[in-house]
Design an enzyme around this catalytic site. Structure first.
Site, PDB file in Angstrom:
ATOM      1  N   LYS A  11       0.881  -1.086   0.070  1.00 57.49           N
ATOM      2  CA  LYS A  11       0.105   0.054   0.080  1.00 57.49           C
ATOM      3  C   LYS A  11       0.919   1.227  -0.188  1.00 57.49           C
ATOM      4  O   LYS A  11       1.931   1.231   0.272  1.00 57.49           O
ATOM      5  CB  LYS A  11      -0.785  -0.101   1.141  1.00 57.49           C
ATOM      6  N   TYR A  51     -12.314  -1.996  -3.643  1.00 54.84           N
ATOM      7  CA  TYR A  51     -12.848  -2.290  -2.202  1.00 54.84           C
ATOM      8  C   TYR A  51     -14.488  -2.345  -2.152  1.00 54.84           C
ATOM      9  O   TYR A  51     -15.227  -1.897  -1.143  1.00 54.84           O
ATOM     10  CB  TYR A  51     -12.356  -1.297  -1.251  1.00 54.84           C
ATOM     11  N   ASN A 114      -2.109   0.182   6.848  1.00 53.98           N
ATOM     12  CA  ASN A 114      -1.563  -0.820   7.238  1.00 53.98           C
ATOM     13  C   ASN A 114      -0.658  -1.668   6.414  1.00 53.98           C
ATOM     14  O   ASN A 114      -0.495  -2.909   6.349  1.00 53.98           O
ATOM     15  CB  ASN A 114      -2.714  -1.815   7.885  1.00 53.98           C
ATOM     16  N   HIS A 117      -2.027  -5.431   1.715  1.00 59.47           N
ATOM     17  CA  HIS A 117      -3.414  -6.107   1.297  1.00 59.47           C
ATOM     18  C   HIS A 117      -2.898  -7.470   0.830  1.00 59.47           C
ATOM     19  O   HIS A 117      -2.033  -7.745   0.173  1.00 59.47           O
ATOM     20  CB  HIS A 117      -4.209  -5.496   0.280  1.00 59.47           C
ATOM     21  N   GLU A 128      -9.790 -10.909  -7.395  1.00 54.72           N
ATOM     22  CA  GLU A 128      -8.644  -9.586  -7.165  1.00 54.72           C
ATOM     23  C   GLU A 128      -7.680  -9.808  -8.290  1.00 54.72           C
ATOM     24  O   GLU A 128      -7.291  -8.784  -8.816  1.00 54.72           O
ATOM     25  CB  GLU A 128      -8.289  -9.533  -5.700  1.00 54.72           C
TER      26      GLU A 128
HETATM   27  N1  UDP Z   1      -9.802  -0.493   7.313  1.00 56.14           N
HETATM   28  C1  UDP Z   1      -9.925   0.609   7.738  1.00 56.14           C
HETATM   29  N2  UDP Z   1     -10.460   0.658   9.176  1.00 56.14           N
HETATM   30  C2  UDP Z   1     -11.177  -0.186   9.675  1.00 56.14           C
HETATM   31  C3  UDP Z   1     -11.184  -1.413   9.095  1.00 56.14           C
HETATM   32  C4  UDP Z   1     -10.409  -1.520   7.794  1.00 56.14           C
HETATM   33  O1  UDP Z   1      -9.337   1.515   7.348  1.00 56.14           O
HETATM   34  O2  UDP Z   1     -11.650  -0.058  10.874  1.00 56.14           O
HETATM   35  C5  UDP Z   1      -9.088  -0.781   5.933  1.00 56.14           C
HETATM   36  C6  UDP Z   1      -7.715  -1.444   6.011  1.00 56.14           C
HETATM   37  O3  UDP Z   1      -6.947  -0.798   5.194  1.00 56.14           O
HETATM   38  C7  UDP Z   1      -8.061  -2.915   5.659  1.00 56.14           C
HETATM   39  C8  UDP Z   1      -9.101  -2.457   4.761  1.00 56.14           C
HETATM   40  O4  UDP Z   1      -9.829  -1.627   5.105  1.00 56.14           O
HETATM   41  O5  UDP Z   1      -6.893  -3.446   5.466  1.00 56.14           O
HETATM   42  C9  UDP Z   1      -9.768  -3.803   4.572  1.00 56.14           C
HETATM   43  O6  UDP Z   1     -10.434  -4.395   5.669  1.00 56.14           O
HETATM   44  P1  UDP Z   1     -10.405  -6.046   5.930  1.00 56.14           P
HETATM   45  O7  UDP Z   1     -11.386  -6.023   6.996  1.00 56.14           O
HETATM   46  O8  UDP Z   1     -10.976  -6.583   4.658  1.00 56.14           O
HETATM   47  O9  UDP Z   1      -9.178  -6.263   6.391  1.00 56.14           O
HETATM   48  P2  UDP Z   1      -7.891  -6.903   5.791  1.00 56.14           P
HETATM   49  O10 UDP Z   1      -8.433  -8.044   4.987  1.00 56.14           O
HETATM   50  O11 UDP Z   1      -6.838  -6.110   4.912  1.00 56.14           O
HETATM   51  O12 UDP Z   1      -6.912  -7.519   6.868  1.00 56.14           O
END
Ligand code: UDP
Length: 143
Positions: A11, A51, A114, A117, A128
């Site tokens: 990211k 997303y 974070n 992805h 994806e």
């Molecule tokens: N995200 C965020 N705030 C939150 C939860 C998720 O900004 O409270 C973002 C974060 O970048 C995350 C992405 O949305 O990686 C997708 O969320 P998911 O729950 O699918 O997590 P991941 O699969 O990336 O661990």
């Protein structure tokens, strides 16, 4: 064990901090092979489409804004149980909860920014990967 493919994104925060090589190194040390790779700067439409499943969530607007804030590196990783293996290397969504030694524990600053992805299932991985790559752009490496 099954050879799988998964979609990985480094990211904008991790690209901006110059961590591409260190993150790739972790994939390779875990036995995952890069079979496609591209650096790109997502448009808002591309980020929203990627997303889409989160479009009703409160963080969606900020997520799209973050994902378009700078270049990303999109890759397809191939290996045994690649989907789960990649999720293990990434760590939990919230870096505060991510296990020590995971990418998110080491490189992510918050749940919003974070670092990486990774597809969460084989079904998501197929969708994806097709979102970013044509089949002819994948270079199989596992025999
Ligand atoms: N995200 C965020 N705030 C939150 C939860 C998720 O900004 O409270 C973002 C974060 O970048 C995350 C992405 O949305 O990686 C997708 O969320 P998911 O729950 O699918 O997590 P991941 O699969 O990336 O661990």
């Amino acid at each position: 064990m099954a050879v799988e493919r998964t979609l990985s994104i480094i990211k904008p925060d991790a690209v901006g901090k110059n961590h591409i090589g260190e993150i790739y190194s972790r994939f390779e040390k875990a036995g995952l092979k890069i079979v496609a790779a591209r650096m790109k700067h997502l448009t808002p439409g591309e980020a929203e489409g990627f997303y889409a499943e989160h479009s009703a969530r409160g963080f969606f607007k900020d997520l799209v804004s973050f994902m378009t804030s700078g270049p990303i590196v999109v890759s397809v990783l191939e290996g045994e149980n690649a989907v789960l293996a990649h999720r293990d290397i990434m760590g939990a969504t919230d870096p505060k909860k991510a296990a020590p030694g995971t990418i998110r524990a080491d490189f992510a600053s918050s749940i919003d920014e974070n670092a990486v992805h990774g597809s969460d299932s084989l079904e998501s991985a197929k969708r994806e990967i097709a979102y970013f790559f044509r089949t002819t752009e994948l270079c199989p490496r596992t025999r």
